[in-house]
Every structure is written in structure tokens, then in C-alpha cells.
Scaffold this active site. Sequence first.
Site, PDB file in Angstrom:
ATOM      1  N   ARG A   1      63.820  33.809  11.240  1.00  0.00           N
ATOM      2  CA  ARG A   1      63.832  35.245  11.558  1.00  0.00           C
ATOM      3  C   ARG A   1      64.901  35.870  10.676  1.00  0.00           C
ATOM      4  NH1 ARG A   1      63.738  38.191  17.321  1.00  0.00           N
ATOM      5  NH2 ARG A   1      61.549  37.727  16.914  1.00  0.00           N
TER       6      ARG A   1
ATOM      7  N   HIS B   1      55.493  40.588  11.770  1.00  0.00           N
ATOM      8  CA  HIS B   1      55.777  39.703  12.907  1.00  0.00           C
ATOM      9  C   HIS B   1      54.477  38.982  13.288  1.00  0.00           C
ATOM     10  CE1 HIS B   1      57.886  37.956  16.121  1.00  0.00           C
ATOM     11  NE2 HIS B   1      58.165  38.997  16.870  1.00  0.00           N
TER      12      HIS B   1
ATOM     13  N   GLN C   1      53.869  37.052  16.710  1.00  0.00           N
ATOM     14  CA  GLN C   1      53.711  37.982  17.824  1.00  0.00           C
ATOM     15  C   GLN C   1      52.267  38.469  17.927  1.00  0.00           C
ATOM     16  OE1 GLN C   1      56.079  39.199  20.179  1.00  0.00           O
ATOM     17  NE2 GLN C   1      54.135  39.769  21.079  1.00  0.00           N
TER      18      GLN C   1
ATOM     19  N   ASP D   1      55.928  49.691  20.617  1.00  0.00           N
ATOM     20  CA  ASP D   1      57.101  48.841  20.391  1.00  0.00           C
ATOM     21  C   ASP D   1      58.330  49.757  20.404  1.00  0.00           C
ATOM     22  OD1 ASP D   1      58.775  46.711  19.731  1.00  0.00           O
ATOM     23  OD2 ASP D   1      58.180  46.629  17.622  1.00  0.00           O
TER      24      ASP D   1
ATOM     25  N   CYS E   1      55.482  43.927  22.536  1.00  0.00           N
ATOM     26  CA  CYS E   1      56.021  42.612  22.168  1.00  0.00           C
ATOM     27  C   CYS E   1      57.289  42.261  22.936  1.00  0.00           C
ATOM     28  CB  CYS E   1      56.265  42.547  20.662  1.00  0.00           C
ATOM     29  SG  CYS E   1      57.548  43.685  20.093  1.00  0.00           S
TER      30      CYS E   1
ATOM     31  N   ARG F   1      53.037  33.737  23.501  1.00  0.00           N
ATOM     32  CA  ARG F   1      53.820  33.360  22.306  1.00  0.00           C
ATOM     33  C   ARG F   1      53.924  31.833  22.221  1.00  0.00           C
ATOM     34  NH1 ARG F   1      57.490  36.745  19.861  1.00  0.00           N
ATOM     35  NH2 ARG F   1      57.670  35.012  18.385  1.00  0.00           N
TER      36      ARG F   1
HETATM   37  N1   CP Z   1      58.914  39.730  20.807  1.00  0.00           N
HETATM   38  C1   CP Z   1      59.909  39.004  20.261  1.00  0.00           C
HETATM   39  O1   CP Z   1      59.835  38.509  19.140  1.00  0.00           O
HETATM   40  O2   CP Z   1      61.002  38.842  21.088  1.00  0.00           O
HETATM   41  P1   CP Z   1      62.414  38.254  20.688  1.00  0.00           P
HETATM   42  O3   CP Z   1      63.088  39.228  19.784  1.00  0.00           O
HETATM   43  O4   CP Z   1      63.131  38.100  22.010  1.00  0.00           O
HETATM   44  O5   CP Z   1      62.225  36.922  20.006  1.00  0.00           O
HETATM   45  N1  NVA Z   2      60.077  45.839  15.946  1.00  0.00           N
HETATM   46  C1  NVA Z   2      61.020  45.049  16.696  1.00  0.00           C
HETATM   47  C2  NVA Z   2      60.384  43.811  17.234  1.00  0.00           C
HETATM   48  C3  NVA Z   2      61.293  42.955  18.078  1.00  0.00           C
HETATM   49  C4  NVA Z   2      60.643  41.698  18.539  1.00  0.00           C
HETATM   50  C5  NVA Z   2      62.200  44.716  15.800  1.00  0.00           C
HETATM   51  O1  NVA Z   2      61.984  44.384  14.633  1.00  0.00           O
HETATM   52  O2  NVA Z   2      63.336  44.777  16.268  1.00  0.00           O
END
Ligand code: CP
Ligand code: NVA
Length: 307
Positions: free
Chosen positions: A109, A136, A139, A227, A266, A294
Site C-alpha cells: 500500500r 484499489h 477492494q 467513498d 469501502c 475482502r
Molecule cells: N477499504 C480499505 O482498504 O480499508 P483499510 O484502509 O482499513 O485497509
Molecule cells: N479513497 C480512500 C480509500 C481508503 C480505503 C483513500 O485512498 O484513502
Amino acid sequence: MSARNRVNKAPRHFLDLDRIDAAELRNILGHAVAFKSGRDRTKPLTDKILAMVFEKPSTRTRLSFEVAMKQLGGDVVTLTAADSQISRGETTADTARVLSRYVDGIMIRTDSPAKLEELAQNATVPVINGLTDSSHPCQVMADVMTLEERKGPAKGKIVAWSGDGNNVLVSWIHAAARFGFELRAACPAKLAPPESVVNWARAEGAKITLTTDPAAAVAGADCVVTDTWVSMGAKDREERHAMLRPFRVDEALMAHAKRGAIFLHCLPAKRGEEVSAAVIDGPHSAVWDEAENRMHVQKGILAWCLG
Ligand code: CP
Ligand code: NVA
């Protein structure tokens, strides 16, 4: 298998949904469903180790990958940028080369998609995208799985997005092309998704509509998605709130959707901002199944990459 023996095999990365063909993605979803139902009780990742690299916070991604690996017979090691040499400037390429000598796969990530690419270019083991500022994909695989559980095959369904044209929306646009559903996205003009992504999906035959009118996007939809207004790393909080307020998913907006439509997010969610409590905690909401999925879908992804 030792790291040296692996070096010549091209790793099977899971980087983005536009880079994997529809049949492969369908195959991954099929495995996810079999793992979830208990029809598949095999442990295809026995003795495999996944490294998880976090340059941003996470609850779901971290825990769902860890549990998935353990339930498939493997294990994980976790590295955060702050307490590793990444924070002192060791290059992504060198990190990739070193991790490839220890583990069987890497989930990352990170902020920039260029780093994900550099990692994949230099790793000799599969790399999985656990979110970048641009997409993502894990997700949205879970989201499509949830849509299909609740509403049947994704093909021909109408999915509406109301909110920021962010990383999650990009993966939804990729998914529309791969799974054959119609996607209608309502975003403020300044926060529209990248034109190149929309053009790619349309060229693949996807039906994508962009609008600034949430009610028009949601009209007749089978699934409504939003989101956070402020993604990790975004700085312009006040400006975003002002632009995104009309895009909040509340009961009045959900009333435009098809009867029995589902609501997805998400998570993490901010009740009263992008979604009302009445929607996320109400009868349309499928967000807890979505979060659970997930784990199941990532078992499918892990088995595909590392199995
Ligand atoms: N939806 C998602 O990716 O959650 P986290 O940021 O908690 O991993
Ligand atoms: N769009 C959000 C998703 C978090 C899982 C972000 O990037 O923070």
C-alpha cells in the site's frame, strides 16, 4: 522453493484490473466464492510467506490479507515505512530485490503508482496492489463479489457512484469493462476521474456515464457506491467538503435507485459526510459483507498469484 530457483519465472502480479483479462478475474472470483462457501477447503499456500508493506495506514487490508494467508496455510511479515529503511530513502527497487529473497509474494500500500510499478519491475515474486493514490483493485474485486451475492451476475447491472473521482472509482471503471456492468459516476467537475481511464474503459466497450448530477446517476441503479471525501494524503479538506456536500448519499438520493438496491462503501466511512447514518446503517447497506469479502476475494487473488 528457494529464492534463487524462482528468479527465472515471470511472477504473476495483481496490479490493476485493466491489466488482467476478464476470464482471469472471473476465475479469481470463482475461487473466492468457493473459499467463502467452504466448497474449497484446500490450503494452497502452505509454507508461503507474504510480505505486507504499508506506507499508509490500514485496518481491513492488513487484517484481511493476514487472515487470508494464515487460513490458506501461509503466513505474513509486515513492514511499515516509518520503522524500516524505506523512510530513510532506500529505493523501492532495492527493497523489491531484498524482499524477493525472503518471501513468496509482496503486497504493498503506497501513495504513487510509479512506486508500485518499480516494485513490480524489480521483484522476482508476485506483487499485489493494496491501494495507491490511483487505484484499489482488491477492494473492487470484493465489491463486485458483494454485488453478485446480493443481486446476481454483475453483467448488465447498473452501478452508480456519487462522490470523489478517486482511486476506488478508477478501479470500479476498470471493473465495468471487465465484468460488463454499466457505471454512472456523479462527481464534481474538478474531482472527475482521469479521462484516460474513462477512455480506456469505453474503448473496451464499457458503458460509462459521467455527470455532475447525483440523482441522474443513481436513477434506476442496482448498486450505489461512495467513498470518503478526503482520501489518505489529500490536503484540500475544506475545498473538498464544499464541492462534495451535494454528492452525499442519503435516503433521498437512495430513493432514486432501483427497489432493493444495495449501498457499498469501502470503509472507513464518515457518517454525516459522504453517507448518512440512515443509509450506511440501514436496509440497503451491504458494507459489512463487503468488508468480509475482502478476505475471501484476497484468498482468490493470493492463490492466483502465489499458488
Ligand atoms: N477499504 C480499505 O482498504 O480499508 P483499510 O484502509 O482499513 O485497509
Ligand atoms: N479513497 C480512500 C480509500 C481508503 C480505503 C483513500 O485512498 O484513502
